[in-house]
Design an enzyme around this catalytic site. Structure first.
Site, mmCIF file in Angstrom:
data_model
loop_
_atom_site.group_PDB
_atom_site.id
_atom_site.type_symbol
_atom_site.label_atom_id
_atom_site.label_comp_id
_atom_site.label_asym_id
_atom_site.label_seq_id
_atom_site.Cartn_x
_atom_site.Cartn_y
_atom_site.Cartn_z
ATOM 1 N N GLY A 271 0.865 -1.721 -0.318
ATOM 2 C CA GLY A 271 0.502 -0.075 -0.055
ATOM 3 C C GLY A 271 1.007 1.326 -0.002
ATOM 4 O O GLY A 271 2.190 1.578 0.292
ATOM 5 N N GLN B 211 2.965 10.159 0.972
ATOM 6 C CA GLN B 211 4.276 9.634 1.625
ATOM 7 C C GLN B 211 5.441 8.993 0.860
ATOM 8 O O GLN B 211 6.262 9.768 0.569
ATOM 9 C CB GLN B 211 4.843 7.783 1.706
ATOM 10 C CG GLN B 211 3.131 7.346 2.887
ATOM 11 C CD GLN B 211 3.608 5.570 2.524
ATOM 12 O OE1 GLN B 211 2.732 5.588 1.834
ATOM 13 N NE2 GLN B 211 4.126 5.427 3.206
ATOM 14 N N CYS C 297 5.145 -0.338 7.164
ATOM 15 C CA CYS C 297 5.025 0.827 5.821
ATOM 16 C C CYS C 297 6.368 0.790 6.144
ATOM 17 O O CYS C 297 7.663 1.201 6.267
ATOM 18 C CB CYS C 297 4.625 2.393 7.177
ATOM 19 S SG CYS C 297 4.526 3.478 6.936
ATOM 20 N N LEU C 298 5.914 1.245 4.319
ATOM 21 C CA LEU C 298 7.190 2.023 3.808
ATOM 22 C C LEU C 298 8.185 2.939 4.189
ATOM 23 O O LEU C 298 8.776 3.434 3.714
ATOM 24 C CB LEU C 298 6.820 2.019 2.394
ATOM 25 C CG LEU C 298 6.391 0.931 1.759
ATOM 26 C CD1 LEU C 298 5.960 0.783 -0.060
ATOM 27 C CD2 LEU C 298 7.461 -0.166 1.213
ATOM 28 N N HIS D 93 -4.454 2.111 7.230
ATOM 29 C CA HIS D 93 -3.732 2.481 7.416
ATOM 30 C C HIS D 93 -3.444 3.489 6.328
ATOM 31 O O HIS D 93 -3.323 4.504 6.098
ATOM 32 C CB HIS D 93 -2.782 0.777 7.242
ATOM 33 C CG HIS D 93 -0.953 1.316 7.602
ATOM 34 N ND1 HIS D 93 -0.528 0.681 8.029
ATOM 35 C CD2 HIS D 93 -0.290 2.603 6.391
ATOM 36 C CE1 HIS D 93 0.785 1.368 7.455
ATOM 37 N NE2 HIS D 93 0.921 2.390 7.048
ATOM 38 N N GLU D 94 -3.142 3.163 4.521
ATOM 39 C CA GLU D 94 -3.345 4.334 3.934
ATOM 40 C C GLU D 94 -3.718 5.557 3.954
ATOM 41 O O GLU D 94 -3.698 6.891 3.802
ATOM 42 C CB GLU D 94 -3.578 3.371 2.539
ATOM 43 C CG GLU D 94 -2.529 2.548 2.452
ATOM 44 C CD GLU D 94 -0.924 2.201 2.126
ATOM 45 O OE1 GLU D 94 -0.907 3.750 2.613
ATOM 46 O OE2 GLU D 94 -0.347 1.826 2.928
ATOM 47 N N HIS E 135 -2.835 8.053 6.455
ATOM 48 C CA HIS E 135 -1.688 8.950 6.289
ATOM 49 C C HIS E 135 -1.921 10.260 5.060
ATOM 50 O O HIS E 135 -1.853 10.783 5.601
ATOM 51 C CB HIS E 135 -1.014 8.273 5.011
ATOM 52 C CG HIS E 135 0.090 7.144 5.101
ATOM 53 N ND1 HIS E 135 1.261 7.368 6.340
ATOM 54 C CD2 HIS E 135 0.437 5.878 4.954
ATOM 55 C CE1 HIS E 135 1.966 6.440 6.338
ATOM 56 N NE2 HIS E 135 1.360 4.912 5.890
HETATM 57 NI NI NI Z 1 2.417 3.602 5.563
#
Ligand code: NI
Length: 167
Positions: free
Chosen positions: A46, A51, A91-92, A133-134, A137
């Site tokens: 995701g 991000q 998370c990236l 989660h996304e 952000h």
């Molecule tokens: Ni994330």
């Protein structure tokens, strides 16, 4: 196509609130393509526009086993939620850190797709968690924000050390 740099926690820019998309046009579709390339290359399941330092309400998700089912959500809204789940999330923007976060188990999300069409999707399990989660952000929230202040400080310090080592 282009790989986009992913902001790394504790970058302040991860805590900004994204604005709604007003036009689903070719420029936006190019952003989505670049985000997808970036997510698959990472690799991740995701990614939110926040991000990659773009403050638009766009997220992409692909939690399929074959990494071949890209889902795009523009201006997503959760219109129904139920149950509780606590998957371990990563998370990236927070590499190497995995923590459980309370989430709804089932959600119905309403969004526009990459063609600008509105759709509703019922999701549960990993997909539901990933969407939540996304979407966080987009409101400037990173999953570690759910953890205690002490844990957050430890994670930030650990990531700073990791980065110093890799430079
Ligand atoms: Ni994330």
């Amino acid at each position: 196509m282009a790989l986009l740099p992913i902001l790394q926690y504790p970058d302040e820019r991860l805590h900004r609130v994204a604005r709604p998309v007003t036009a689903v046009d070719d420029e936006l579709r190019q952003l989505i393509k670049d985000m997808a390339e970036t997510m698959y290359a990472a690799p991740g399941i995701g990614l939110a526009a926040t991000q990659v330092d773009v403050l638009l309400r766009v997220i992409i998700v692909d939690s399929s086993p074959g990494h071949d089912q890209l889902m795009t959500f523009i201006n997503p809204e959760i219109i129904k939620r139920s149950g509780v789940s606590d998957f371990e999330e990563g998370c990236l923007s927070v590499p190497g850190i995995y923590e459980k976060v309370p989430r709804a188990e089932r959600i119905t999300v309403r969004a526009l797709d990459a063609g600008g069409q509105s759709f509703d999707l019922d999701a549960d399990g990993l997909l539901a968690v990933c969407i939540q989660h996304e979407m966080d952000h987009l409101d400037g929230k990173v999953f570690v924000d759910y953890l205690s202040r002490l844990k957050q400080q430890r994670i930030a310090e650990k990531l700073r050390k990791q980065r110093r080592r890799t430079m």
